[in-house]
Design a protein around this motif. Structure first.
Motif, PDB file in Angstrom:
ATOM      1  N   GLU A   1       0.814  -1.218   0.000  1.00  0.00           N
ATOM      2  CA  GLU A   1       0.000   0.000   0.000  1.00  0.00           C
ATOM      3  C   GLU A   1       0.849   1.271   0.000  1.00  0.00           C
ATOM      4  OE1 GLU A   1      -2.405   0.235   3.510  1.00  0.00           O
ATOM      5  OE2 GLU A   1      -0.639   0.361   4.801  1.00  0.00           O
ATOM      6  N   ARG A   2       2.116   1.201   0.410  1.00  0.00           N
ATOM      7  CA  ARG A   2       2.974   2.395   0.384  1.00  0.00           C
ATOM      8  C   ARG A   2       3.639   2.601  -0.967  1.00  0.00           C
ATOM      9  NH1 ARG A   2       1.640   5.904   3.867  1.00  0.00           N
ATOM     10  NH2 ARG A   2       3.713   6.846   3.762  1.00  0.00           N
ATOM     11  N   CYS A   3       3.494   1.636  -1.864  1.00  0.00           N
ATOM     12  CA  CYS A   3       3.995   1.800  -3.236  1.00  0.00           C
ATOM     13  C   CYS A   3       2.865   2.407  -4.060  1.00  0.00           C
ATOM     14  CB  CYS A   3       4.418   0.458  -3.818  1.00  0.00           C
ATOM     15  SG  CYS A   3       4.877   0.573  -5.568  1.00  0.00           S
ATOM     16  N   VAL A   4       3.096   3.606  -4.618  1.00  0.00           N
ATOM     17  CA  VAL A   4       2.032   4.323  -5.313  1.00  0.00           C
ATOM     18  C   VAL A   4       2.221   4.353  -6.830  1.00  0.00           C
ATOM     19  CG1 VAL A   4       1.470   5.741  -3.308  1.00  0.00           C
ATOM     20  CG2 VAL A   4       3.178   6.577  -4.967  1.00  0.00           C
ATOM     21  N   ALA A   5       3.376   3.885  -7.292  1.00  0.00           N
ATOM     22  CA  ALA A   5       3.612   3.912  -8.743  1.00  0.00           C
ATOM     23  C   ALA A   5       4.600   2.823  -9.143  1.00  0.00           C
ATOM     24  CB  ALA A   5       4.146   5.271  -9.178  1.00  0.00           C
ATOM     25  N   VAL A   6       4.452   2.382 -10.388  1.00  0.00           N
ATOM     26  CA  VAL A   6       5.418   1.481 -11.005  1.00  0.00           C
ATOM     27  C   VAL A   6       6.325   2.360 -11.868  1.00  0.00           C
ATOM     28  CG1 VAL A   6       5.740  -0.427 -12.611  1.00  0.00           C
ATOM     29  CG2 VAL A   6       3.818  -0.460 -10.977  1.00  0.00           C
ATOM     30  N   GLY A   7       7.554   2.507 -11.449  1.00  0.00           N
ATOM     31  CA  GLY A   7       8.457   3.387 -12.195  1.00  0.00           C
ATOM     32  C   GLY A   7       9.732   3.616 -11.419  1.00  0.00           C
TER      33      GLY A   7
ATOM     34  N   HIS B   1       6.544  -3.732 -17.174  1.00  0.00           N
ATOM     35  CA  HIS B   1       6.162  -2.765 -16.132  1.00  0.00           C
ATOM     36  C   HIS B   1       4.776  -2.162 -16.415  1.00  0.00           C
ATOM     37  CE1 HIS B   1      10.613  -2.581 -15.134  1.00  0.00           C
ATOM     38  NE2 HIS B   1      10.115  -2.527 -13.921  1.00  0.00           N
ATOM     39  N   ILE B   2       4.461  -1.931 -17.682  1.00  0.00           N
ATOM     40  CA  ILE B   2       3.130  -1.407 -18.027  1.00  0.00           C
ATOM     41  C   ILE B   2       2.070  -2.394 -17.552  1.00  0.00           C
ATOM     42  CG2 ILE B   2       1.542  -0.820 -19.909  1.00  0.00           C
ATOM     43  CD1 ILE B   2       3.993   0.178 -21.527  1.00  0.00           C
ATOM     44  N   ASP B   3       2.289  -3.673 -17.855  1.00  0.00           N
ATOM     45  CA  ASP B   3       1.331  -4.701 -17.420  1.00  0.00           C
ATOM     46  C   ASP B   3       1.195  -4.714 -15.897  1.00  0.00           C
ATOM     47  OD1 ASP B   3       0.838  -5.465 -20.009  1.00  0.00           O
ATOM     48  OD2 ASP B   3       2.219  -7.174 -19.985  1.00  0.00           O
ATOM     49  N   LEU B   4       2.324  -4.530 -15.204  1.00  0.00           N
ATOM     50  CA  LEU B   4       2.284  -4.532 -13.731  1.00  0.00           C
ATOM     51  C   LEU B   4       1.467  -3.335 -13.216  1.00  0.00           C
ATOM     52  CD1 LEU B   4       3.195  -5.803 -11.059  1.00  0.00           C
ATOM     53  CD2 LEU B   4       5.293  -4.415 -11.190  1.00  0.00           C
TER      54      LEU B   4
ATOM     55  N   GLY C   1      -3.060  -1.590 -10.518  1.00  0.00           N
ATOM     56  CA  GLY C   1      -3.838  -0.366 -10.385  1.00  0.00           C
ATOM     57  C   GLY C   1      -2.999   0.828  -9.952  1.00  0.00           C
ATOM     58  N   LYS C   2      -1.683   0.682  -9.990  1.00  0.00           N
ATOM     59  CA  LYS C   2      -0.810   1.795  -9.598  1.00  0.00           C
ATOM     60  C   LYS C   2      -0.455   2.640 -10.827  1.00  0.00           C
ATOM     61  CE  LYS C   2      -0.897   0.326  -5.426  1.00  0.00           C
ATOM     62  NZ  LYS C   2       0.073  -0.252  -4.519  1.00  0.00           N
ATOM     63  N   ALA C   3      -0.070   3.896 -10.560  1.00  0.00           N
ATOM     64  CA  ALA C   3       0.314   4.788 -11.655  1.00  0.00           C
ATOM     65  C   ALA C   3       1.551   4.246 -12.363  1.00  0.00           C
ATOM     66  CB  ALA C   3       0.589   6.180 -11.108  1.00  0.00           C
TER      67      ALA C   3
ATOM     68  N   ARG D   1      -3.667   0.083 -21.181  1.00  0.00           N
ATOM     69  CA  ARG D   1      -3.566   1.442 -20.673  1.00  0.00           C
ATOM     70  C   ARG D   1      -3.737   1.479 -19.136  1.00  0.00           C
ATOM     71  NH1 ARG D   1      -4.680   7.070 -21.813  1.00  0.00           N
ATOM     72  NH2 ARG D   1      -4.201   7.976 -19.771  1.00  0.00           N
ATOM     73  N   PRO D   2      -2.681   1.834 -18.398  1.00  0.00           N
ATOM     74  CA  PRO D   2      -2.851   2.042 -16.952  1.00  0.00           C
ATOM     75  C   PRO D   2      -3.746   3.259 -16.719  1.00  0.00           C
ATOM     76  CG  PRO D   2      -0.515   1.982 -17.578  1.00  0.00           C
ATOM     77  CD  PRO D   2      -1.306   2.096 -18.838  1.00  0.00           C
ATOM     78  N   GLU D   3      -4.361   3.327 -15.560  1.00  0.00           N
ATOM     79  CA  GLU D   3      -5.276   4.440 -15.303  1.00  0.00           C
ATOM     80  C   GLU D   3      -4.529   5.770 -15.330  1.00  0.00           C
ATOM     81  OE1 GLU D   3      -7.635   3.866 -11.810  1.00  0.00           O
ATOM     82  OE2 GLU D   3      -8.687   5.772 -12.107  1.00  0.00           O
TER      83      GLU D   3
END
Ligand SMILES: [Zn+2]
Ligand SMILES: [Zn+2]
Length: 278
Positions: A104-110, A139-142, A147-149, A170-172
């Motif tokens: 929950e503390r991870c807010v983005a894949v990047g 990473h896009i798939d992840l 549901g993370k940015a 397409r990620p949100e």
């Protein structure tokens, strides 16, 4: 030959309440313990910087980012393998990053994406383009799955990045970190709903086109970041950067948009909350 001017010691801008730093590297700034992270956050808070997203660009750095986010409630994490290091994305890294993205503390894949600059400047040490593309797509798939940015690094890879993003799921939320592309890419990105995140290079004199891009981005599609310890804004370009210095960049964004900096900070704070889900 003119003598080199001594470099002034960086100082934060006047405090701007509600500021955020959407992309920084606390571990690369030297903050790996609870105390060190706390010291950076305290200095940032004095400058009005209330929330920070720290990025891990390799597996070890991602562990530090996530740890920092668990140690300090002002800090959130983004986890991935940097495109230049895409060859490090083996099965074990994939498994661990998948776990991290669920935290929950991870807010983005990047940061993930395309970097052809280092391919031409350090061909031996940089992942080949096809390896970068495969890692980017993973990473896009992840991001979609978790549901993370999706937080994108793009250095001299406009065409590849835009092509891959167009044909991948397409990620949100898609964030173009350290946005440094020409205006036509800015227009296309805005039309696709991506968020443009501006770093210290938007303050550099020659980068008028970046200020025009910053003026184009609608409210809700604009973020500000330090990318510290790099990309220190004017008038401290070349010095070591940190989240407390982000006010200088926010001011330039406000000027480019013809707005008060407090209003830009509020808008950007709302965007931070929405895209990072915090
Ligand atoms: Zn980057
Ligand atoms: Zn970065």
């Amino acid at each position: 030959m003119s003598k080199k001017k001594p470099r002034p010691t960086p100082v934060p801008a006047e405090p701007i309440p509600g500021l955020v730093d959407a992309h920084t590297h606390l571990a690369s700034c030297g903050a790996r313990t609870k105390e060190d992270v706390g010291a950076f956050v305290a200095r940032a808070l004095e400058a009005g910087v209330e929330r920070i997203c720290t990025v891990g660009d390799g597996l070890e750095e991602a562990e530090y980012a996530l740890q920092a986010a668990h140690l300090n409630d002002r800090v959130f994490a983004a986890c991935a393998i940097h495109p230049t290091r895409a060859q490090e994305l083996d099965d074990a890294a994939r498994a661990r990053l998948t776990e991290m993205a669920r935290d929950e503390r991870c807010v983005a894949v990047g940061e993930t994406g395309i970097d052809t600059y280092w391919l031409t400047h350090d061909a031996d040490g940089t992942a080949p383009l096809e390896v970068q593309e495969e890692a980017f797509r993973w990473h896009i798939d992840l991001a979609v799955e978790s549901g993370k940015a999706l937080m994108i690094h793009n250095r001299e890879g406009d065409a590849e990045m835009m092509r891959i993003l167009a044909d991948a799921p397409r990620p949100e939320h898609v964030i173009l970190h350290c946005f440094s592309s020409p205006l036509d890419v800015a227009r296309e990105a805005i039309e696709r709903g991506y968020v443009l995140s501006f770093a210290g290079n938007v303050t550099f004199k020659r980068n008028e086109e970046l200020r025009q891009a910053a003026a184009l981005a609608p409210a809700g599609q604009l973020l500000v970041e330090t990318d510290a310890p790099y990309m220190t804004p004017e008038p401290f370009r070349g010095a070591k950067n940190e989240p407390a210095l982000i006010g200088h960049t926010a001011k330039v964004l406000a000027d480019a948009r013809g707005m008060e900096v407090a209003d830009v900070a509020r808008e950007i704070g709302e965007t931070f909350s929405r895209v990072y889900g915090v």
